[in-house]
Motif scaffolding. Structure first.
Motif, PDB file in Angstrom:
ATOM      1  N   GLU A   1     -27.360 -19.788 -18.629  1.00  0.00           N
ATOM      2  CA  GLU A   1     -27.272 -18.769 -17.586  1.00  0.00           C
ATOM      3  C   GLU A   1     -25.871 -18.738 -16.985  1.00  0.00           C
ATOM      4  O   GLU A   1     -25.307 -17.669 -16.735  1.00  0.00           O
ATOM      5  CB  GLU A   1     -28.310 -19.029 -16.498  1.00  0.00           C
ATOM      6  CG  GLU A   1     -28.370 -17.925 -15.460  1.00  0.00           C
ATOM      7  CD  GLU A   1     -29.487 -18.140 -14.468  1.00  0.00           C
ATOM      8  OE1 GLU A   1     -30.043 -17.118 -14.011  1.00  0.00           O
ATOM      9  OE2 GLU A   1     -29.808 -19.289 -14.136  1.00  0.00           O
ATOM     10  N   THR A   2     -25.280 -19.905 -16.781  1.00  0.00           N
ATOM     11  CA  THR A   2     -23.919 -19.978 -16.244  1.00  0.00           C
ATOM     12  C   THR A   2     -22.928 -19.338 -17.211  1.00  0.00           C
ATOM     13  O   THR A   2     -22.065 -18.559 -16.795  1.00  0.00           O
ATOM     14  CB  THR A   2     -23.525 -21.447 -15.970  1.00  0.00           C
ATOM     15  OG1 THR A   2     -24.484 -22.010 -15.064  1.00  0.00           O
ATOM     16  CG2 THR A   2     -22.149 -21.548 -15.383  1.00  0.00           C
ATOM     17  N   VAL A   3     -23.077 -19.643 -18.492  1.00  0.00           N
ATOM     18  CA  VAL A   3     -22.182 -19.041 -19.501  1.00  0.00           C
ATOM     19  C   VAL A   3     -22.360 -17.533 -19.526  1.00  0.00           C
ATOM     20  O   VAL A   3     -21.384 -16.780 -19.574  1.00  0.00           O
ATOM     21  CB  VAL A   3     -22.439 -19.664 -20.890  1.00  0.00           C
ATOM     22  CG1 VAL A   3     -21.746 -18.880 -21.986  1.00  0.00           C
ATOM     23  CG2 VAL A   3     -21.985 -21.109 -20.916  1.00  0.00           C
ATOM     24  N   GLY A   4     -23.606 -17.066 -19.475  1.00  0.00           N
ATOM     25  CA  GLY A   4     -23.869 -15.623 -19.467  1.00  0.00           C
ATOM     26  C   GLY A   4     -23.231 -14.929 -18.273  1.00  0.00           C
ATOM     27  O   GLY A   4     -22.642 -13.847 -18.400  1.00  0.00           O
ATOM     28  N   MET A   5     -23.338 -15.561 -17.102  1.00  0.00           N
ATOM     29  CA  MET A   5     -22.720 -14.970 -15.909  1.00  0.00           C
ATOM     30  C   MET A   5     -21.197 -14.951 -16.024  1.00  0.00           C
ATOM     31  O   MET A   5     -20.548 -13.976 -15.637  1.00  0.00           O
ATOM     32  CB  MET A   5     -23.148 -15.736 -14.648  1.00  0.00           C
ATOM     33  CG  MET A   5     -24.600 -15.522 -14.279  1.00  0.00           C
ATOM     34  SD  MET A   5     -25.041 -13.798 -13.995  1.00  0.00           S
ATOM     35  CE  MET A   5     -24.112 -13.443 -12.535  1.00  0.00           C
ATOM     36  N   LEU A   6     -20.616 -16.023 -16.564  1.00  0.00           N
ATOM     37  CA  LEU A   6     -19.159 -16.069 -16.737  1.00  0.00           C
ATOM     38  C   LEU A   6     -18.689 -15.006 -17.726  1.00  0.00           C
ATOM     39  O   LEU A   6     -17.645 -14.372 -17.511  1.00  0.00           O
ATOM     40  CB  LEU A   6     -18.715 -17.462 -17.185  1.00  0.00           C
ATOM     41  CG  LEU A   6     -18.842 -18.566 -16.138  1.00  0.00           C
ATOM     42  CD1 LEU A   6     -18.515 -19.923 -16.753  1.00  0.00           C
ATOM     43  CD2 LEU A   6     -17.954 -18.292 -14.945  1.00  0.00           C
ATOM     44  N   VAL A   7     -19.455 -14.804 -18.803  1.00  0.00           N
ATOM     45  CA  VAL A   7     -19.107 -13.766 -19.779  1.00  0.00           C
ATOM     46  C   VAL A   7     -19.175 -12.387 -19.114  1.00  0.00           C
ATOM     47  O   VAL A   7     -18.278 -11.550 -19.292  1.00  0.00           O
ATOM     48  CB  VAL A   7     -20.018 -13.837 -21.021  1.00  0.00           C
ATOM     49  CG1 VAL A   7     -19.885 -12.603 -21.887  1.00  0.00           C
ATOM     50  CG2 VAL A   7     -19.707 -15.085 -21.831  1.00  0.00           C
ATOM     51  N   ALA A   8     -20.225 -12.137 -18.333  1.00  0.00           N
ATOM     52  CA  ALA A   8     -20.362 -10.844 -17.649  1.00  0.00           C
ATOM     53  C   ALA A   8     -19.224 -10.620 -16.657  1.00  0.00           C
ATOM     54  O   ALA A   8     -18.649  -9.525 -16.587  1.00  0.00           O
ATOM     55  CB  ALA A   8     -21.719 -10.761 -16.943  1.00  0.00           C
ATOM     56  N   ILE A   9     -18.885 -11.648 -15.910  1.00  0.00           N
ATOM     57  CA  ILE A   9     -17.801 -11.519 -14.918  1.00  0.00           C
ATOM     58  C   ILE A   9     -16.462 -11.306 -15.615  1.00  0.00           C
ATOM     59  O   ILE A   9     -15.669 -10.442 -15.210  1.00  0.00           O
ATOM     60  CB  ILE A   9     -17.766 -12.757 -13.994  1.00  0.00           C
ATOM     61  CG1 ILE A   9     -19.002 -12.759 -13.086  1.00  0.00           C
ATOM     62  CG2 ILE A   9     -16.486 -12.807 -13.175  1.00  0.00           C
ATOM     63  CD1 ILE A   9     -19.215 -14.056 -12.331  1.00  0.00           C
ATOM     64  N   SER A  10     -16.208 -12.069 -16.685  1.00  0.00           N
ATOM     65  CA  SER A  10     -14.925 -11.887 -17.393  1.00  0.00           C
ATOM     66  C   SER A  10     -14.865 -10.521 -18.054  1.00  0.00           C
ATOM     67  O   SER A  10     -13.795  -9.902 -18.125  1.00  0.00           O
ATOM     68  CB  SER A  10     -14.703 -13.007 -18.424  1.00  0.00           C
ATOM     69  OG  SER A  10     -15.699 -12.957 -19.423  1.00  0.00           O
ATOM     70  N   GLY A  11     -15.996 -10.004 -18.510  1.00  0.00           N
ATOM     71  CA  GLY A  11     -16.024  -8.651 -19.067  1.00  0.00           C
ATOM     72  C   GLY A  11     -15.707  -7.609 -18.007  1.00  0.00           C
ATOM     73  O   GLY A  11     -14.967  -6.648 -18.262  1.00  0.00           O
TER      74      GLY A  11
END
Length: 163
Positions: free
Chosen positions: A19-29
């Motif tokens: 979930e943390t990785v998914g949120m970081l990917v969404a934020i970086s996108g």
């Protein structure tokens, strides 16, 4: 006496990481989209260049959000599995006699020092519930899945493991 039941602690830890990785990917996108739009505001960029700069960011945002949604659905599946296991245990061990009260005779449901029947109880960082057979099951927190014969034994464990 303490009994052990299978828990999904590893799955829960993996879900936290994913979930943390998914949120970081969404934020970086999202950051990539903002930067792409900022660069594209220059008069020297064509529409194709702007699109090629923004599309990977939008894709990253969508991938990150979908990852988070999948993790949340997986957590719900683990919660369902744990509660189904508890319901199965209750169904197998439930004794339909009125003479065996859930609370010890010296304690009453209204007594504030003793938890209310069928309600989740928080002791330190543990959330627990009393089963119909009188045993106490930790449903969240340190020791998830462990079963105790008495409330006092559970309270001792929770106090020792609340740090």
């Amino acid at each position: 006496m303490m009994h052990y039941e299978r828990s999904y602690a590893t799955a829960r830890a993996a879900f936290t990481v994913l979930e943390t990785v998914g949120m970081l990917v969404a934020i970086s996108g999202a950051v990539a989209v903002i930067i792409g739009l900022g660069q594209g505001s220059s008069k020297h960029w064509s529409n194709l260049q702007i699109i090629l700069t923004v599309v990977p960011g939008v894709a990253a945002v969508l991938f990150g959000l979908i990852s988070v949604a999948i993790v949340q659905a997986s957590r719900a599946a683990v919660d369902t599995a744990e509660m189904t296991r508890e319901l199965l245990h209750i169904a197998r061990n439930e004794k339909p006699t009125i003479e065996s009260p859930v609370h010890p005779p010296s304690q009453t449901v209204g007594d504030s020092s003793y938890p209310v029947e069928n309600e989740p109880t928080r002791i330190g960082s543990c959330e627990c519930r009393q089963r119909p057979d009188g045993m106490w099951l930790i449903i969240k927190g340190p020791g998830t899945g462990q079963v105790f014969e008495s409330y006092e034994e559970l309270r001792q464990f929770a106090v020792q493991n609340s740090n």
